[in-house]
Design an enzyme around this catalytic site. Structure first.
Site, PDB file in Angstrom:
ATOM      1  N   ARG A  33     107.686  44.437 103.886  1.00  0.00           N
ATOM      2  CA  ARG A  33     108.859  44.592 104.773  1.00  0.00           C
ATOM      3  C   ARG A  33     109.695  43.306 104.779  1.00  0.00           C
ATOM      4  O   ARG A  33     110.925  43.359 104.713  1.00  0.00           O
ATOM      5  CB  ARG A  33     108.415  44.897 106.215  1.00  0.00           C
ATOM      6  CG  ARG A  33     107.430  46.037 106.359  1.00  0.00           C
ATOM      7  CD  ARG A  33     108.098  47.403 106.446  1.00  0.00           C
ATOM      8  NE  ARG A  33     107.101  48.421 106.692  1.00  0.00           N
ATOM      9  CZ  ARG A  33     106.502  49.165 105.743  1.00  0.00           C
ATOM     10  NH1 ARG A  33     106.852  49.034 104.477  1.00  0.00           N
ATOM     11  NH2 ARG A  33     105.582  50.072 106.066  1.00  0.00           N
ATOM     12  N   GLU A 177      94.838  59.141 113.289  1.00  0.00           N
ATOM     13  CA  GLU A 177      96.024  59.266 112.422  1.00  0.00           C
ATOM     14  C   GLU A 177      95.653  59.749 111.021  1.00  0.00           C
ATOM     15  O   GLU A 177      95.323  58.945 110.152  1.00  0.00           O
ATOM     16  CB  GLU A 177      96.752  57.912 112.322  1.00  0.00           C
ATOM     17  CG  GLU A 177      98.004  57.990 111.444  1.00  0.00           C
ATOM     18  CD  GLU A 177      98.766  56.667 111.308  1.00  0.00           C
ATOM     19  OE1 GLU A 177      98.309  55.648 111.846  1.00  0.00           O
ATOM     20  OE2 GLU A 177      99.815  56.679 110.641  1.00  0.00           O
ATOM     21  N   LYS A 219      97.969  61.245 115.968  1.00  0.00           N
ATOM     22  CA  LYS A 219      99.176  60.658 115.351  1.00  0.00           C
ATOM     23  C   LYS A 219      99.323  61.234 113.935  1.00  0.00           C
ATOM     24  O   LYS A 219      98.773  60.705 112.982  1.00  0.00           O
ATOM     25  CB  LYS A 219      99.050  59.130 115.296  1.00  0.00           C
ATOM     26  CG  LYS A 219     100.189  58.455 114.524  1.00  0.00           C
ATOM     27  CD  LYS A 219     100.237  56.962 114.745  1.00  0.00           C
ATOM     28  CE  LYS A 219     101.321  56.343 113.858  1.00  0.00           C
ATOM     29  NZ  LYS A 219     101.664  54.979 114.219  1.00  0.00           N
ATOM     30  N   SER A 261     106.478  58.053 111.443  1.00  0.00           N
ATOM     31  CA  SER A 261     107.762  58.352 110.784  1.00  0.00           C
ATOM     32  C   SER A 261     107.605  58.433 109.273  1.00  0.00           C
ATOM     33  O   SER A 261     108.366  59.156 108.611  1.00  0.00           O
ATOM     34  CB  SER A 261     108.840  57.343 111.181  1.00  0.00           C
ATOM     35  OG  SER A 261     108.483  56.019 110.865  1.00  0.00           O
ATOM     36  N   GLY A 262     106.671  57.697 108.704  1.00  0.00           N
ATOM     37  CA  GLY A 262     106.298  57.884 107.307  1.00  0.00           C
ATOM     38  C   GLY A 262     107.343  57.558 106.249  1.00  0.00           C
ATOM     39  O   GLY A 262     107.205  57.982 105.111  1.00  0.00           O
ATOM     40  N   GLY A 263     108.406  56.858 106.633  1.00  0.00           N
ATOM     41  CA  GLY A 263     109.442  56.521 105.656  1.00  0.00           C
ATOM     42  C   GLY A 263     110.709  57.347 105.834  1.00  0.00           C
ATOM     43  O   GLY A 263     111.662  57.210 105.067  1.00  0.00           O
ATOM     44  N   ARG A 294     108.300  51.998 111.036  1.00  0.00           N
ATOM     45  CA  ARG A 294     109.565  51.717 110.349  1.00  0.00           C
ATOM     46  C   ARG A 294     110.778  52.308 111.046  1.00  0.00           C
ATOM     47  O   ARG A 294     111.833  51.680 111.125  1.00  0.00           O
ATOM     48  CB  ARG A 294     109.492  52.258 108.907  1.00  0.00           C
ATOM     49  CG  ARG A 294     108.704  51.376 107.989  1.00  0.00           C
ATOM     50  CD  ARG A 294     108.294  52.102 106.740  1.00  0.00           C
ATOM     51  NE  ARG A 294     107.205  53.048 106.989  1.00  0.00           N
ATOM     52  CZ  ARG A 294     106.642  53.804 106.049  1.00  0.00           C
ATOM     53  NH1 ARG A 294     107.083  53.736 104.809  1.00  0.00           N
ATOM     54  NH2 ARG A 294     105.653  54.619 106.339  1.00  0.00           N
TER      55      ARG A 294
END
Ligand code: 5MM
Length: 339
Positions: A33, A177, A219, A261-263, A294
């Protein structure tokens, strides 16, 4: 295990339309990041960034919990106040990532199994003493030719359930998750089938290990077509498909489903969560919320770029994303909020 405390904490994480801010990037992930914006990679730069996030004024109005990485839970503000105190003073619940990462699975090319059970009981005791009230463990499932295999799904579900049982024993709410990655050209239908199978397997294992469903949080990923699938779908279709999949697989005893959100882009993650809550308001047994990394942090990081002069603007961007997702939880998000 104090069942009442576990249930109270799990319920508090989904209360008042709030959601979770995932800021538990491990060393490798935070480097990725920071590299995007040429931010130097030092313990101090990571501390500064996490201080920026945690001192954002009014963050607790929209965020119920934050997930920290091991390095972060031990850090403090420049003035010496521990991050855990900063978080609790803001009315936010401190959480901790306790998995040791998804590693290549023996005999199963392109598949991963998450490690970290060895010594977990001791680590959980220490984290609980430090103030953590919930924990997170992420399993990574890839869709591809002939995968995921049953072996991969079962190994990951078993580890998630053993982790969750250990958390509850330590008085910590487990956030379970199982992430099915968006990467790939698979259809939304395939994502639906795989998500359904993974969740059924996970809940079977959670039951086998005696995990109290009222004292945990799920999650998961949303049900989406793969990133390179030729047939992309609209926001309402994602909302309907995702909720249908969860109605079939997630017991009503679970207090909250808090999506990763996974991208997805920040706006899309808000729009899709909003559509689910708008279309199904009052008709679901669990709260539908967010536990985004993210999709909350990205705009703030792109403004900050490691410069102290940009801190205030970056905090404003972080707060806006938190507020947009808080509104999405109520089905009240609109593009106008972005301005
Ligand atoms: C914040 O990123 C988390 C840590 O990832 P690594 O263990 O790979 O460093 C990650 O687990 C995150 O909590 C979830 O994937 C949700 O974040 P996104 O960005 O997918 O919303």
């Amino acid at each position: 295990m104090n069942k009442i405390e576990l249930i109270k904490t799990a319920q508090a994480l989904v209360a008042n339309h709030k959601g979770i801010l995932a800021m538990d990037e491990s060393g490798g992930t935070i480097k990725k990041r920071f590299d995007l914006y040429n931010i130097s990679q030092t313990e101090e730069s990571r501390r500064l960034y996490r201080e920026l996030i945690l001192t954002t004024p009014h963050l607790g109005d929209y965020i119920s919990g934050v997930i920290l990485f091991d390095e972060t839970i031990r850090q403090s503000k420049k003035d010496g106040t521990s991050f855990v105190k900063v978080i609790t003073d803001a009315g936010i619940i401190p959480g901790i990532k306790v998995d040791k990462g998804a590693k290549a699975m023996a005999g199963h090319p392109h598949e991963k199994v998450t490690e970290g059970l060895d010594g977990l009981r001791g680590r959980l005791t220490e984290y609980a003493q430090m103030g953590a009230r919930f924990a997170k463990w992420r399993a990574v499932i890839t869709i591809g030719d002939g995968i995921p295999s049953k072996a991969c799904i079962e190994a990951n579900a078993h580890a998630l359930a053993r982790y969750a049982a250990l958390c509850q024993e330590a008085g910590i709410v487990p956030m379970v998750e199982p992430e099915i990655l968006m990467n790939g050209s698979h259809s939304m239908e395939r994502c639906f089938t795989v998500t359904q199978e993974v969740l059924r397997t996970v809940f079977k294992q959670l039951n086998k290990q005696g995990v109290m469903l009222e004292g945990m949080i799920l999650k998961p990923n949303m049900v989406l077509p793969g990133l390179t699938c030729s047939k992309q779908v609209g926001v309402d279709e994602v909302a309907v498909g995702t909720v249908q999949c969860f109605l079939r697989t997630v017991p009503a005893a679970v207090p909250g489903i808090m999506f990763l959100s996974g991208g997805q882009s920040s706006e899309l993650a808000s729009e899709r969560l909003n559509a689910m809550n708008k279309l199904f308001m009052g008709k679901l047994p669990w709260g539908l919320s967010f536990s985004y990394g993210r999709a909350i942090q990205e705009p703030a990081l792109s403004i900050w770029r490691g410069e102290s002069a940009n801190v205030t603007k970056a905090q404003e961007a972080l707060l806006l994303r938190s507020k947009c997702n808080w509104a999405a939880r109520q089905g009240k998000y609109s593009a106008a909020m972005e301005k």
